[in-house]
Design a protein around this motif. Sequence first.
Motif, mmCIF file in Angstrom:
data_model
loop_
_atom_site.group_PDB
_atom_site.id
_atom_site.type_symbol
_atom_site.label_atom_id
_atom_site.label_comp_id
_atom_site.label_asym_id
_atom_site.label_seq_id
_atom_site.Cartn_x
_atom_site.Cartn_y
_atom_site.Cartn_z
ATOM 1 N N GLU A 129 -1.073 -5.247 3.846
ATOM 2 C CA GLU A 129 -1.721 -6.285 4.707
ATOM 3 C C GLU A 129 -3.035 -6.330 4.375
ATOM 4 O O GLU A 129 -3.736 -7.282 4.231
ATOM 5 N N GLU A 132 -3.617 -7.705 1.042
ATOM 6 C CA GLU A 132 -3.302 -9.235 1.143
ATOM 7 C C GLU A 132 -4.646 -9.829 1.768
ATOM 8 O O GLU A 132 -4.845 -11.125 1.427
ATOM 9 N N HIS A 136 -6.510 -11.754 -2.590
ATOM 10 C CA HIS A 136 -6.631 -13.312 -3.237
ATOM 11 C C HIS A 136 -7.847 -13.930 -3.821
ATOM 12 O O HIS A 136 -8.020 -14.613 -4.574
ATOM 13 N N GLU A 156 7.848 -6.503 0.903
ATOM 14 C CA GLU A 156 7.405 -7.756 1.022
ATOM 15 C C GLU A 156 6.153 -8.122 0.925
ATOM 16 O O GLU A 156 5.238 -7.192 1.718
ATOM 17 N N THR A 157 5.592 -8.982 0.084
ATOM 18 C CA THR A 157 4.074 -9.060 0.093
ATOM 19 C C THR A 157 4.022 -10.526 -0.704
ATOM 20 O O THR A 157 4.714 -10.853 -1.606
ATOM 21 N N ASP A 158 2.872 -10.935 -0.383
ATOM 22 C CA ASP A 158 2.760 -12.384 -1.372
ATOM 23 C C ASP A 158 1.801 -12.099 -2.521
ATOM 24 O O ASP A 158 1.260 -12.864 -3.405
ATOM 25 N N GLU A 160 0.803 -10.859 -6.025
ATOM 26 C CA GLU A 160 1.568 -10.584 -7.558
ATOM 27 C C GLU A 160 0.544 -10.498 -8.751
ATOM 28 O O GLU A 160 -0.551 -11.104 -8.551
ATOM 29 N N THR A 162 3.542 -7.241 -9.013
ATOM 30 C CA THR A 162 3.528 -6.175 -8.216
ATOM 31 C C THR A 162 4.488 -5.041 -9.221
ATOM 32 O O THR A 162 5.288 -5.533 -9.825
#
Lengths: 549, 549
Positions: A129, A132, A136, A156-158, A160, A162
């Motif tokens: 978290e 994240e 970005h 779970e992660t947005d 990439e 990974t």
Amino acid sequence: MEVIDGFPSTSGDEYPLNTTRFIEAAARNVPDREIVSGTGEDQFRYTYGEAYERMQRLANALEELGVEAGDRVGVLAWNDHRHYECYFGIPGTGAVFLQLNLRLHSDQLQYVLNHSEPRFLVVDESLLEVAEGVAHEVSSIEGFVVMTDNDLDEVETDLEPTFSYEDILTEAEPEYDWPYIDETSAYSACYTTGTTGRPKGVYYSHRNIYLHTMQLANSVGISHEDSVAQITPMFHGQGWGLAYAATYAGAKLAFPGRYQAENPEPLVDLIRDEDATVTNGAPAIFMPMLDYIRDLDDIPNWNDLQMMSGATEPPLDMMQGYKELTGAEIVHAYGATETTPLVTMNFIKPSLEEDLSEEEKLDMRRKQGLTVPGIEMKIVDPTTGEELPHDGESAGEILIRGPWVTSSYYDDDRTEHSFTDDGFWESGDAGVIDKEGYLKITDRIKDVIKSGGEWISSVDMENLLIEHPNVRDACVVGLEHPEWEERPFALVEVEDDFNREELDEILSQRFADWQLPDEIEFTDEIPKTSVGKNNKKVIREEYEGRYLD
Amino acid sequence: MEVIDGFPSTSGDEYPLNTTRFIEAAARNVPDREIVSGTGEDQFRYTYGEAYERMQRLANALEELGVEAGDRVGVLAWNDHRHYECYFGIPGTGAVFLQLNLRLHSDQLQYVLNHSEPRFLVVDESLLEVAEGVAHEVSSIEGFVVMTDNDLDEVETDLEPTFSYEDILTEAEPEYDWPYIDETSAYSACYTTGTTGRPKGVYYSHRNIYLHTMQLANSVGISHEDSVAQITPMFHGQGWGLAYAATYAGAKLAFPGRYQAENPEPLVDLIRDEDATVTNGAPAIFMPMLDYIRDLDDIPNWNDLQMMSGATEPPLDMMQGYKELTGAEIVHAYGATETTPLVTMNFIKPSLEEDLSEEEKLDMRRKQGLTVPGIEMKIVDPTTGEELPHDGESAGEILIRGPWVTSSYYDDDRTEHSFTDDGFWESGDAGVIDKEGYLKITDRIKDVIKSGGEWISSVDMENLLIEHPNVRDACVVGLEHPEWEERPFALVEVEDDFNREELDEILSQRFADWQLPDEIEFTDEIPKTSVGKNNKKVIREEYEGRYLD
């Protein structure tokens, strides 16, 4: 500084000081010595031999990902064995191990990342978290290596792309041919964060870490017989270098994993269960541990334990409490991110051992201590730059230079006014040195309260205030005053009754009447910085103008 | 060796490693810590603070004499406080502290002087004769500084001009502004003397001595609480660096002054009276000390004493004798002039502590030990150069490299065939490394006996022979043999009866019948080199052809 030439030597001075030698030595000489990571059910145990293999796998895996010498690789992790593997596996390849303070405000963390430009981030799953929230906006990052016991597809992660830390290690070769790295190249980077301004980048050379490690091991006296618990967060200033010193000496190593000051039980258990003889931390963590121990039925016997205490002056009742209850010795040391950190360490010199009473010794041991060999330190008048005498009275700014002191900030204009012409770092700390050579920090230069042409130490006042049993925490700042330039203002967290007279009485032990705070105000919580210090900037802003009305 | 570049660091890597920092730290942190010099009525006591002032006076006095950075200054002295002052006072100015072995043959000493070209000699009055025997033929020498308690005009010598060490110190200023010296410049020089050929010059850099000092202090575990007795001669390899490590750590220091192995009483008294916790020396001196202690009415309690033992493998009965009688621990270490000297040190690693019997531990502790952090060591086939496995069986030549290993000999053609292309020093020692990493020296490569295509270790055989209670000393060499290439020949000093059968019985414990010496011959005295080793060259010359007749 001017450096003269002598006669040529025949020594192998081209042989570079690389910290890879330390883990090699541990894996060679004490391969079966244990490394413990985490507490409770998730505790993991292995050995230097096994850790060394995983470090070699990590180095190979990073090369597979395309990491090259000089690249930065960021790490967001707790105090555990994987983080420890990064300590050697990343810089051993010639890449830079970028320490990321997981408690930093996201703006600051983002600044650090954009300033250091890492190609990869190694992130503990529980800290995704945090990553994240910043990654970005950081264009340099090409991928994320997730430290987890789970399968990657369960993560779970947005972010990439990974990679699973465990998977890439498993797939990598178990042997790695460590390069010899120019010793002045960066080994790791840590960004120092004050209460004001953007973080400043300190890029430690291999040589710097190598020498600091040897000095720390000697100052603390660590051998292969010791058991070392690394409590200071490893993401800041290499956790004060203790895990390196332990590796170098071949000591047993214990990492607590994730922990919180509010729940000191696992830390106490770790120190007890692993028979720790050395640990490190700040009063902010040692205090709740002591409170927890007080309530135990079976008080641990820590007669052999040295607790290296930094960040702030150790409170008297904490030092006495540990000693009386457990036998453990609080050892006060001083330093900063810019100094790797070891500058001073406190011990009672043999000639004082007999002369001082126990009480005087405690007073002495609360000071920051004696400058370790290899480091030059002086106090100077911050205005004239003139060196001040070691009389225990003359307070000035502390200047430091030596082989493990930074001589600039990476790509930063502030380098210009942070160092003297002859290479001393201007610490911003104000202190006095007594005739025995013991340093006592009296304040941050900018936090010194300047009243009627005299200095009042806000830190001294805070330290006295928190000696009152009902005071949990205290912060003193100078607020602008039309007549006196500044006057002290105190903010206190009290547990029970709030009694101004009692506090004045305590302060009067060491402060003159004119130095007492104009106001002492009660608060539920004193604002803190990301590293747990009083956030005086915020407090000054909140109360500024108060004495002007 | 190839060294790669990484990312630039911000560390103060230009800050040079100068040993001046060590004495500064001692004078700053433990100025009252005692330094004891000499024994009996002539014993002298002062402190680090006082020694530091005299070192500053010495530095000023040398500059007054015209000594400049890069100049060599030779020292001929015993283990005493003045010699110790030279350890810092000479190199602190940028000049080179040239160690002169007072036991060297005058031809060799003269070679050393003409090769190193000192401008001044600092000579103890009692050693003027040694200087007189060589200095007239050394054109570089401009003057002689005589260390004496007497007035200069009472000193008889044909050397000139002479200066009184005490007088020039008295006349000099007590404060000296130490320069910062390029760390790769020579700090000191020591000439290594084998049994053959001319001495070879090793010029240690400041950096070399600095790093070695830190490592030695850590390996031995020296702190300001220790008391260190420097018994190893200070004129060779800096007395194995122990006085530096003591200074660095701020330990008490004791120097025995002039002493002789035949009269161990003052050494025993010094260690006892000064509560020494660390000392160093060779079995040649520790053995007569033990014999002396055996006859004492009050055996000293040396439970806290570590005796660093080098030069040869410590005899089993010496290790046991000290332990049982006094509690002192013999700690075996290995190194050479070329390695400053620390390469290996012996300790029983924690994982073996439980597994081994007391007897097995003693066997283990007689080995040379484990390679200290920072040093790389390997054993190779002396013919092919191929690295040999660590199986405790494969014997090969020991190669060493690291930050305190010389990479050449000063102005000497022999540099060419003494180092590998990748910077390892070829030690000439033959040894095996066991799977735990412990080194055991089996021989000098040139002393290995090559019989019928197999190796027989002369050193192993000597060590076994001297375990016999009636054998004082033993030397084994290979003599040319028409059939077997070489066959072993043993020369022994026996105390009482000479019984070949008993000696064979002892040897048969570890040697096959075909390995036993063809002859064991009795002698009153085994020829020795200037550093007290068996002079195998002389013995081979005397007995050569014996098996050819």
